[in-house]
Scaffold this motif. Structure first.
Motif, PDB file in Angstrom:
ATOM      1  N   LEU A  85      18.860  13.899   9.317  1.00  0.00           N
ATOM      2  CA  LEU A  85      20.204  14.671   9.564  1.00  0.00           C
ATOM      3  C   LEU A  85      21.333  13.913  10.422  1.00  0.00           C
ATOM      4  CD1 LEU A  85      18.800  18.319  11.063  1.00  0.00           C
ATOM      5  CD2 LEU A  85      19.335  17.462   8.863  1.00  0.00           C
ATOM      6  N   LEU A  86      22.416  13.567   9.463  1.00  0.00           N
ATOM      7  CA  LEU A  86      23.598  12.936   9.995  1.00  0.00           C
ATOM      8  C   LEU A  86      24.368  14.055  10.316  1.00  0.00           C
ATOM      9  CD1 LEU A  86      22.158  10.773   8.404  1.00  0.00           C
ATOM     10  CD2 LEU A  86      24.272   9.802   7.663  1.00  0.00           C
ATOM     11  N   ARG A  87      24.859  14.149  11.840  1.00  0.00           N
ATOM     12  CA  ARG A  87      25.793  15.092  12.315  1.00  0.00           C
ATOM     13  C   ARG A  87      26.977  14.284  12.973  1.00  0.00           C
ATOM     14  NH1 ARG A  87      22.560  19.704  13.497  1.00  0.00           N
ATOM     15  NH2 ARG A  87      20.378  19.350  13.583  1.00  0.00           N
ATOM     16  N   GLU A  88      27.867  14.884  12.468  1.00  0.00           N
ATOM     17  CA  GLU A  88      29.223  14.331  12.862  1.00  0.00           C
ATOM     18  C   GLU A  88      29.890  14.784  14.250  1.00  0.00           C
ATOM     19  OE1 GLU A  88      33.941  14.084  10.951  1.00  0.00           O
ATOM     20  OE2 GLU A  88      32.527  15.912  10.544  1.00  0.00           O
ATOM     21  N   ARG A  89      29.857  13.823  15.218  1.00  0.00           N
ATOM     22  CA  ARG A  89      29.890  14.009  16.634  1.00  0.00           C
ATOM     23  C   ARG A  89      31.071  15.062  17.087  1.00  0.00           C
ATOM     24  NH1 ARG A  89      28.876   9.302  20.629  1.00  0.00           N
ATOM     25  NH2 ARG A  89      27.153   9.429  19.445  1.00  0.00           N
ATOM     26  N   ASP A  90      32.304  14.701  16.210  1.00  0.00           N
ATOM     27  CA  ASP A  90      33.543  15.338  16.729  1.00  0.00           C
ATOM     28  C   ASP A  90      33.833  16.198  15.740  1.00  0.00           C
ATOM     29  OD1 ASP A  90      33.855  13.598  18.827  1.00  0.00           O
ATOM     30  OD2 ASP A  90      34.718  11.982  17.921  1.00  0.00           O
ATOM     31  N   GLY A  91      33.263  16.622  14.543  1.00  0.00           N
ATOM     32  CA  GLY A  91      33.267  17.736  13.743  1.00  0.00           C
ATOM     33  C   GLY A  91      32.135  18.303  13.099  1.00  0.00           C
ATOM     34  N   GLY A  92      32.083  19.280  12.243  1.00  0.00           N
ATOM     35  CA  GLY A  92      31.088  20.124  11.872  1.00  0.00           C
ATOM     36  C   GLY A  92      30.151  19.467  10.759  1.00  0.00           C
ATOM     37  N   GLY A  93      30.387  18.474  10.361  1.00  0.00           N
ATOM     38  CA  GLY A  93      29.820  17.769   9.365  1.00  0.00           C
ATOM     39  C   GLY A  93      28.229  17.362   9.452  1.00  0.00           C
ATOM     40  N   VAL A  94      27.462  17.702   8.394  1.00  0.00           N
ATOM     41  CA  VAL A  94      25.971  17.654   8.447  1.00  0.00           C
ATOM     42  C   VAL A  94      25.744  17.419   6.919  1.00  0.00           C
ATOM     43  CG1 VAL A  94      23.745  18.615   8.878  1.00  0.00           C
ATOM     44  CG2 VAL A  94      25.671  19.242  10.285  1.00  0.00           C
ATOM     45  N   LEU A  95      25.077  16.053   7.026  1.00  0.00           N
ATOM     46  CA  LEU A  95      24.429  15.376   5.767  1.00  0.00           C
ATOM     47  C   LEU A  95      22.830  15.254   5.843  1.00  0.00           C
ATOM     48  CD1 LEU A  95      27.052  12.673   5.223  1.00  0.00           C
ATOM     49  CD2 LEU A  95      26.876  14.868   4.046  1.00  0.00           C
ATOM     50  N   ARG A  96      22.213  15.480   4.735  1.00  0.00           N
ATOM     51  CA  ARG A  96      20.787  15.467   4.982  1.00  0.00           C
ATOM     52  C   ARG A  96      20.175  14.582   3.869  1.00  0.00           C
ATOM     53  NH1 ARG A  96      18.051  20.121   6.909  1.00  0.00           N
ATOM     54  NH2 ARG A  96      19.435  21.554   7.827  1.00  0.00           N
ATOM     55  N   ILE A  97      19.576  13.528   4.475  1.00  0.00           N
ATOM     56  CA  ILE A  97      18.986  12.423   3.604  1.00  0.00           C
ATOM     57  C   ILE A  97      17.541  12.488   3.583  1.00  0.00           C
ATOM     58  CG2 ILE A  97      19.069  10.073   3.531  1.00  0.00           C
ATOM     59  CD1 ILE A  97      21.678  11.094   3.350  1.00  0.00           C
ATOM     60  N   PRO A  98      17.059  12.644   2.507  1.00  0.00           N
ATOM     61  CA  PRO A  98      15.332  12.745   2.319  1.00  0.00           C
ATOM     62  C   PRO A  98      14.604  11.531   2.694  1.00  0.00           C
ATOM     63  CG  PRO A  98      16.549  12.376   0.164  1.00  0.00           C
ATOM     64  CD  PRO A  98      17.710  12.815   0.999  1.00  0.00           C
ATOM     65  N   ILE A 109      25.643   6.144  13.601  1.00  0.00           N
ATOM     66  CA  ILE A 109      26.322   5.260  12.668  1.00  0.00           C
ATOM     67  C   ILE A 109      27.838   5.401  13.183  1.00  0.00           C
ATOM     68  CG2 ILE A 109      26.743   4.690  10.244  1.00  0.00           C
ATOM     69  CD1 ILE A 109      23.936   5.973   9.737  1.00  0.00           C
ATOM     70  N   ASP A 110      28.518   4.375  13.152  1.00  0.00           N
ATOM     71  CA  ASP A 110      30.083   4.330  13.410  1.00  0.00           C
ATOM     72  C   ASP A 110      30.610   3.843  12.288  1.00  0.00           C
ATOM     73  OD1 ASP A 110      32.593   3.809  14.205  1.00  0.00           O
ATOM     74  OD2 ASP A 110      32.027   3.460  16.323  1.00  0.00           O
ATOM     75  N   PRO A 114      31.713   7.645   0.062  1.00  0.00           N
ATOM     76  CA  PRO A 114      30.977   6.979   1.240  1.00  0.00           C
ATOM     77  C   PRO A 114      31.272   7.878   2.346  1.00  0.00           C
ATOM     78  CG  PRO A 114      33.532   6.481   0.794  1.00  0.00           C
ATOM     79  CD  PRO A 114      33.156   7.149  -0.381  1.00  0.00           C
ATOM     80  N   LEU A 115      30.490   7.493   3.270  1.00  0.00           N
ATOM     81  CA  LEU A 115      30.177   8.137   4.882  1.00  0.00           C
ATOM     82  C   LEU A 115      31.648   8.365   5.343  1.00  0.00           C
ATOM     83  CD1 LEU A 115      28.227   9.667   6.359  1.00  0.00           C
ATOM     84  CD2 LEU A 115      27.793   7.464   7.852  1.00  0.00           C
ATOM     85  N   PRO A 116      32.224   9.486   5.608  1.00  0.00           N
ATOM     86  CA  PRO A 116      33.428   9.653   6.177  1.00  0.00           C
ATOM     87  C   PRO A 116      33.597   8.952   7.510  1.00  0.00           C
ATOM     88  CG  PRO A 116      32.697  11.722   5.221  1.00  0.00           C
ATOM     89  CD  PRO A 116      31.306  10.823   5.249  1.00  0.00           C
ATOM     90  N   GLY A 117      34.822   8.607   7.925  1.00  0.00           N
ATOM     91  CA  GLY A 117      35.066   7.891   8.857  1.00  0.00           C
ATOM     92  C   GLY A 117      34.798   8.663  10.291  1.00  0.00           C
ATOM     93  N   GLY A 118      34.323   8.114  11.323  1.00  0.00           N
ATOM     94  CA  GLY A 118      33.878   8.941  12.698  1.00  0.00           C
ATOM     95  C   GLY A 118      32.634   8.333  13.000  1.00  0.00           C
ATOM     96  N   LEU A 119      31.893   9.221  14.083  1.00  0.00           N
ATOM     97  CA  LEU A 119      30.462   9.115  14.520  1.00  0.00           C
ATOM     98  C   LEU A 119      29.415  10.113  13.969  1.00  0.00           C
ATOM     99  CD1 LEU A 119      31.210   8.382  18.464  1.00  0.00           C
ATOM    100  CD2 LEU A 119      30.608   6.703  16.755  1.00  0.00           C
ATOM    101  N   TRP A 120      28.428   9.298  13.590  1.00  0.00           N
ATOM    102  CA  TRP A 120      27.219  10.261  13.079  1.00  0.00           C
ATOM    103  C   TRP A 120      26.179   9.777  13.645  1.00  0.00           C
ATOM    104  CZ3 TRP A 120      28.523  13.420   8.954  1.00  0.00           C
ATOM    105  CH2 TRP A 120      29.705  13.437   8.465  1.00  0.00           C
TER     106      TRP A 120
END
Length: 289
Positions: free
Chosen positions: A48-61, A145-146, A87-93
């Motif tokens: 689970l990639l969770r965007e620290r300063d937003g609500g984004g969540v990506l699931r990687i099998p 991931i930054d 690409p993975l959006p800018g920010g902290l994940w």
């Protein structure tokens, strides 16, 4: 390690990382967990990639195998085309591991538990357009991931002391950071931000590394100097900016117990230079408060 119950009812030790590394734009994240007894089925896992300063969540099998009392998992994160070719959006994940199918499954952090000898230094790659992407272990050893390398706030640090150097007519700020939770930065800067105008004033902070702590020392000119201009009038909030490989982390500085309160001779008149004291954040006022 903690013990946990998986979706099949058997117990499994807390997962730990065995590998984090780049192959081109793909970040390989692998790990393992011990198990008690035979599992009727291999548990489902995904990152689970969770965007620290937003609500984004990506699931990687993640691919999962179970053999000889050990469950292993591996996930490939292509930061150049992580979802629908984008690409993975800018920010902290922040990177977590989901075990079992929702809603019964559980989520664990990755990083605090890891194999001995695993490289914990920041590892970076570049996307088209010279965008820096860094995989690193941040606060309390968790994997993140930054994307973009922008300066982000990462907790606070308490200054050990702030003192007035009478001979050199300078304010000296010293402190330290616990080395257990950070990799060695390559640079440090003391950043002062004026509260009203948001103007910034920066000085280099010298670093000194030991086994369990990272010391820093910054010298702040408040009178006319040969090299540096003095800190202008105003009320200045103090932060420490640590530069790593391709990213920056900003830590607001907390004031020590004993403040500085002096009169300095500047431009043919005396000017007051005063600092705050614990437990407040560190602030330095030049001129009237």
């Amino acid at each position: 390690m903690n013990r946990a119950e998986d979706e099949a009812g058997a117990t499994m030790s807390e997962p730990y990382l065995t590998e984090v590394g780049w192959a081109g734009s793909v970040l390989r994240v692998a790990g393992a967990a011990g198990r008690d007894g035979d599992l009727p089925a291999v548990p489902q896992m995904e990152l689970l990639l969770r965007e620290r300063d937003g609500g984004g969540v990506l699931r990687i099998p993640a691919s999962v195998t179970a053999e000889d009392g050990l469950i292993t998992f591996e996930a490939l994160v292509d930061v150049a085309a992580v979802e629908h070719g984008e690409p993975l959006p800018g920010g902290l994940w922040d990177v977590d591991l989901a075990i079992g199918a929702p809603p019964e499954g559980r989520v664990v952090t990755l990083g605090p538990e890891r194999a001995p000898g695993l490289d914990t230094s920041p590892q970076r790659r570049f996307l088209p357009g010279a965008v820096t992407v860094a995989a690193y272990f941040g606060a309390r050893g968790t994997l993140s991931i930054d994307v973009g390398g922008r300066s982000h706030v990462a907790g606070t640090t308490a200054a050990d002391a702030i003192a007035w150097d009478e001979r050199r007519a300078e304010v000296v700020i010293t402190g330290h950071i616990d080395r257990r939770w950070i990799s060695m930065p390559i640079s440090a800067t003391l950043v002062l931000t004026e509260r009203r105008t948001r103007r910034t004033f920066e000085v280099i902070a010298a670093l000194e590394e030991s086994d369990d702590r990272l010391g820093y020392r910054a010298v702040l000119p408040v009178t006319r100097a040969y090299v540096d201009d003095p800190l202008p009038r105003g009320s200045w909030d103090v932060s420490l900016c640590l530069g790593f490989s391709g990213m920056h982390r900003e830590l607001p500085v907390l004031a020590p117990d004993e403040p500085v309160d002096v009169q300095v001779w500047r431009r043919l008149r005396h000017v007051r230079v005063a600092s705050s004291s614990a437990p407040d954040p560190l602030a330095i006022t030049v001129g009237r408060a």
